[in-house]
Design a protein around this motif. Structure first.
Motif, PDB file in Angstrom:
ATOM      1  N   VAL A   1      37.501  32.770  53.425  1.00 60.73           N
ATOM      2  CA  VAL A   1      37.054  33.765  54.263  1.00 60.73           C
ATOM      3  C   VAL A   1      35.970  34.525  53.953  1.00 60.73           C
ATOM      4  O   VAL A   1      35.186  35.309  54.815  1.00 60.73           O
ATOM      5  CB  VAL A   1      38.403  34.702  54.404  1.00 60.73           C
ATOM      6  N   ALA A   2      35.835  34.719  52.480  1.00 56.62           N
ATOM      7  CA  ALA A   2      34.882  35.767  51.976  1.00 56.62           C
ATOM      8  C   ALA A   2      33.359  35.132  52.432  1.00 56.62           C
ATOM      9  O   ALA A   2      32.356  35.909  52.872  1.00 56.62           O
ATOM     10  CB  ALA A   2      34.889  36.176  50.538  1.00 56.62           C
ATOM     11  N   ALA A   3      33.422  33.757  52.174  1.00 53.32           N
ATOM     12  CA  ALA A   3      32.001  33.016  52.339  1.00 53.32           C
ATOM     13  C   ALA A   3      31.538  33.291  53.935  1.00 53.32           C
ATOM     14  O   ALA A   3      30.566  33.539  54.322  1.00 53.32           O
ATOM     15  CB  ALA A   3      31.978  31.668  52.110  1.00 53.32           C
ATOM     16  N   CYS A   4      32.780  33.119  54.865  1.00 54.30           N
ATOM     17  CA  CYS A   4      32.517  33.190  56.114  1.00 54.30           C
ATOM     18  C   CYS A   4      32.175  34.528  56.710  1.00 54.30           C
ATOM     19  O   CYS A   4      31.069  34.814  57.187  1.00 54.30           O
ATOM     20  CB  CYS A   4      33.900  32.887  57.280  1.00 54.30           C
ATOM     21  N   GLU A   5      32.847  35.472  55.948  1.00 55.62           N
ATOM     22  CA  GLU A   5      32.526  37.038  56.250  1.00 55.62           C
ATOM     23  C   GLU A   5      30.990  37.095  55.754  1.00 55.62           C
ATOM     24  O   GLU A   5      30.273  37.899  56.296  1.00 55.62           O
ATOM     25  CB  GLU A   5      33.269  37.797  55.498  1.00 55.62           C
ATOM     26  N   ALA A   6      30.514  36.824  54.570  1.00 55.90           N
ATOM     27  CA  ALA A   6      29.202  36.993  54.088  1.00 55.90           C
ATOM     28  C   ALA A   6      28.287  36.272  55.139  1.00 55.90           C
ATOM     29  O   ALA A   6      27.291  36.938  55.415  1.00 55.90           O
ATOM     30  CB  ALA A   6      29.246  36.434  52.815  1.00 55.90           C
ATOM     31  N   ALA A   7      28.471  35.127  55.623  1.00 57.18           N
ATOM     32  CA  ALA A   7      27.517  34.263  56.433  1.00 57.18           C
ATOM     33  C   ALA A   7      27.411  35.322  57.671  1.00 57.18           C
ATOM     34  O   ALA A   7      26.205  35.558  58.117  1.00 57.18           O
ATOM     35  CB  ALA A   7      27.882  32.923  56.633  1.00 57.18           C
TER      36      ALA A   7
ATOM     37  N   MET B   1      27.940  45.396  52.105  1.00 65.94           N
ATOM     38  CA  MET B   1      28.408  44.262  52.026  1.00 65.94           C
ATOM     39  C   MET B   1      28.519  43.827  50.617  1.00 65.94           C
ATOM     40  O   MET B   1      29.651  43.101  50.231  1.00 65.94           O
ATOM     41  CB  MET B   1      27.371  43.449  52.899  1.00 65.94           C
ATOM     42  N   MET B   2      27.983  43.930  49.680  1.00 67.96           N
ATOM     43  CA  MET B   2      28.084  43.742  48.269  1.00 67.96           C
ATOM     44  C   MET B   2      29.380  44.191  47.747  1.00 67.96           C
ATOM     45  O   MET B   2      30.333  43.880  47.106  1.00 67.96           O
ATOM     46  CB  MET B   2      26.929  44.148  47.134  1.00 67.96           C
ATOM     47  N   SER B   3      29.656  45.585  48.338  1.00 71.96           N
ATOM     48  CA  SER B   3      30.577  46.249  47.647  1.00 71.96           C
ATOM     49  C   SER B   3      32.007  45.535  48.366  1.00 71.96           C
ATOM     50  O   SER B   3      32.928  45.721  47.883  1.00 71.96           O
ATOM     51  CB  SER B   3      30.696  47.962  48.289  1.00 71.96           C
ATOM     52  N   VAL B   4      31.835  44.919  49.684  1.00 71.32           N
ATOM     53  CA  VAL B   4      32.906  44.625  50.135  1.00 71.32           C
ATOM     54  C   VAL B   4      33.578  43.116  49.168  1.00 71.32           C
ATOM     55  O   VAL B   4      34.595  43.033  49.033  1.00 71.32           O
ATOM     56  CB  VAL B   4      32.866  43.962  51.711  1.00 71.32           C
ATOM     57  N   GLU B   5      32.336  42.487  48.983  1.00 75.61           N
ATOM     58  CA  GLU B   5      32.685  41.493  48.015  1.00 75.61           C
ATOM     59  C   GLU B   5      33.291  41.981  46.667  1.00 75.61           C
ATOM     60  O   GLU B   5      34.144  41.112  46.185  1.00 75.61           O
ATOM     61  CB  GLU B   5      31.464  40.687  47.560  1.00 75.61           C
ATOM     62  N   LEU B   6      32.862  42.970  46.126  1.00 73.53           N
ATOM     63  CA  LEU B   6      33.651  43.582  45.004  1.00 73.53           C
ATOM     64  C   LEU B   6      34.870  43.712  45.102  1.00 73.53           C
ATOM     65  O   LEU B   6      35.902  43.259  44.461  1.00 73.53           O
ATOM     66  CB  LEU B   6      32.881  44.700  44.541  1.00 73.53           C
ATOM     67  N   MET B   7      35.353  44.164  46.427  1.00 76.56           N
ATOM     68  CA  MET B   7      36.673  44.642  46.610  1.00 76.56           C
ATOM     69  C   MET B   7      37.344  43.356  46.563  1.00 76.56           C
ATOM     70  O   MET B   7      38.682  43.194  46.391  1.00 76.56           O
ATOM     71  CB  MET B   7      36.865  45.248  47.922  1.00 76.56           C
TER      72      MET B   7
ATOM     73  N   PHE C   1      22.574  36.161  49.790  1.00 80.36           N
ATOM     74  CA  PHE C   1      22.491  37.711  49.711  1.00 80.36           C
ATOM     75  C   PHE C   1      20.746  37.924  49.438  1.00 80.36           C
ATOM     76  O   PHE C   1      20.084  38.391  49.993  1.00 80.36           O
ATOM     77  CB  PHE C   1      23.140  38.260  48.590  1.00 80.36           C
ATOM     78  N   LEU C   2      20.196  37.173  48.288  1.00 77.64           N
ATOM     79  CA  LEU C   2      19.129  37.066  47.615  1.00 77.64           C
ATOM     80  C   LEU C   2      18.138  36.700  48.852  1.00 77.64           C
ATOM     81  O   LEU C   2      16.970  37.482  49.156  1.00 77.64           O
ATOM     82  CB  LEU C   2      18.821  36.468  46.807  1.00 77.64           C
ATOM     83  N   PHE C   3      18.405  35.681  49.589  1.00 84.71           N
ATOM     84  CA  PHE C   3      17.389  35.230  50.821  1.00 84.71           C
ATOM     85  C   PHE C   3      17.401  36.237  51.682  1.00 84.71           C
ATOM     86  O   PHE C   3      16.212  36.462  52.344  1.00 84.71           O
ATOM     87  CB  PHE C   3      18.223  34.005  51.541  1.00 84.71           C
ATOM     88  N   VAL C   4      18.600  36.899  52.156  1.00 84.82           N
ATOM     89  CA  VAL C   4      18.419  38.194  53.266  1.00 84.82           C
ATOM     90  C   VAL C   4      17.443  38.948  52.550  1.00 84.82           C
ATOM     91  O   VAL C   4      16.633  39.719  53.358  1.00 84.82           O
ATOM     92  CB  VAL C   4      19.803  38.557  53.697  1.00 84.82           C
TER      93      VAL C   4
END
Lengths: 190, 100
Positions: free
Chosen positions: B68-74, B32-38, A69-72
């Motif tokens: 799956v969260a790591a894949c989704e974030a990438a 996207m950060m909110s999705v991570e929170l959920m 995230f921070l990189f982006v």
């Protein structure tokens, strides 16, 4: 008693960090609060006796995903002028109030609920006798759940390839008219 | 004494923050950060239930959710970069090509 104090302080800090994540205007501030929230979630896991999951939470979330995230954020270098949102309309305020009210109802229902699910055999004492949390999870992961585990590694491979393909530079330029039309469209909205 | 109810209520509150962020924020990164929170709220519920029910399957599920969260974030952040390259903005107000 000490247990209660620790839980409530972790929980209130976690809720505070979550609220800050969604209310900060600057994405960097949000990201910093998200790091705090993820560490507190790891603390909740450790508090529950889930050592393995707590360690993975710190490594994967607070380590890998937050660096991404921070990189982006650094890469995009967004102009703060563009981050301003228009003021909230009446409809949006109504949706906000209704959402908060429905979540209050859900919380109260959950808090008053009764546990009816069947209770398993792996109590804390039983886990300690079998070699600890990590050992028991490792055995289950490589025996009962080995097939999903392999599929997860394939999913990660797919995600690597997909993110490289999506984020790489477009070799094929748009033709002049199309590019102009798109730029005009964004420009008009600004 | 802290019971399962407390953990589930905490998960509900954190999840509500994530939902409100997705609904009301216009910055793609914050969405996207909110999705991570959920996802994290769901993980708290999983681990809480796993401990209360003396059954470790919930903690293994958390392991897969994190994968799956790591894949989704990438993939999601790659899309954010692609969108920024193409339109020069990541505010969702300006991204309305798909609107009918």
């Amino acid at each position: 008693m000490a247990e209660v104090i620790v839980f409530y302080s972790i929980a209130s800090l976690l809720v505070f960090c979550s609220i800050m994540v969604v209310t900060r205007k600057n994405p960097i501030a949000s990201a910093i609060y998200l790091v705090g929230a993820l560490f507190l979630v790891a603390a909740v896991f450790a508090f529950l006796g889930a050592d393995f999951v707590a360690a993975i939470q710190v490594l994967v979330y607070a380590g890998a995903i937050m660096v991404l995230f921070l990189f982006v954020i650094m890469l995009l270098n967004i102009d703060p002028e563009l981050l301003k949102s228009p003021p909230m309309t009446a409809g949006e305020a109504a949706v906000l109030i209704l959402t908060i009210l429905s979540f209050i109802v859900i919380s109260v229902t959950v808090f008053k609920g009764q546990l009816v699910a069947p209770v398993g055999e792996l109590t804390t004492q039983e886990i300690a006798k079998n070699g600890g949390n990590t050992a028991v999870i490792g055995l289950a992961l490589f025996m009962k759940y080995v097939w999903p585990f392999e599929l997860a590694s394939f999913l990660i491979l797919l995600a690597i390839v997909a993110s490289v393909v999506i984020a790489k530079k477009d070799k094929k330029k748009l033709t002049g008219d199309q590019a102009d039309a798109e730029r005009n469209m964004v420009g008009d909205l600004r | 004494m802290i019971s399962l109810h407390h953990y589930l209520t905490l998960a509900t509150v954190v999840f509500a923050c994530g939902v409100l962020g997705v609904l009301f924020r216009r910055n793609l990164l914050i969405i996207m950060m909110s999705v991570e929170l959920m996802l994290n709220a769901a993980n708290i519920a999983f681990v809480g239930a796993s401990t209360a029910l003396a059954n470790l399957d919930g903690q293994i599920m958390v392991f897969f959710v994190m994968t799956v969260a790591a894949c989704e974030a990438a993939v999601g952040l790659a899309m954010v970069i692609a969108i920024y390259r193409r339109y020069g903005t990541i505010m969702t107000d300006f991204l309305r090509t798909l609107r009918g």
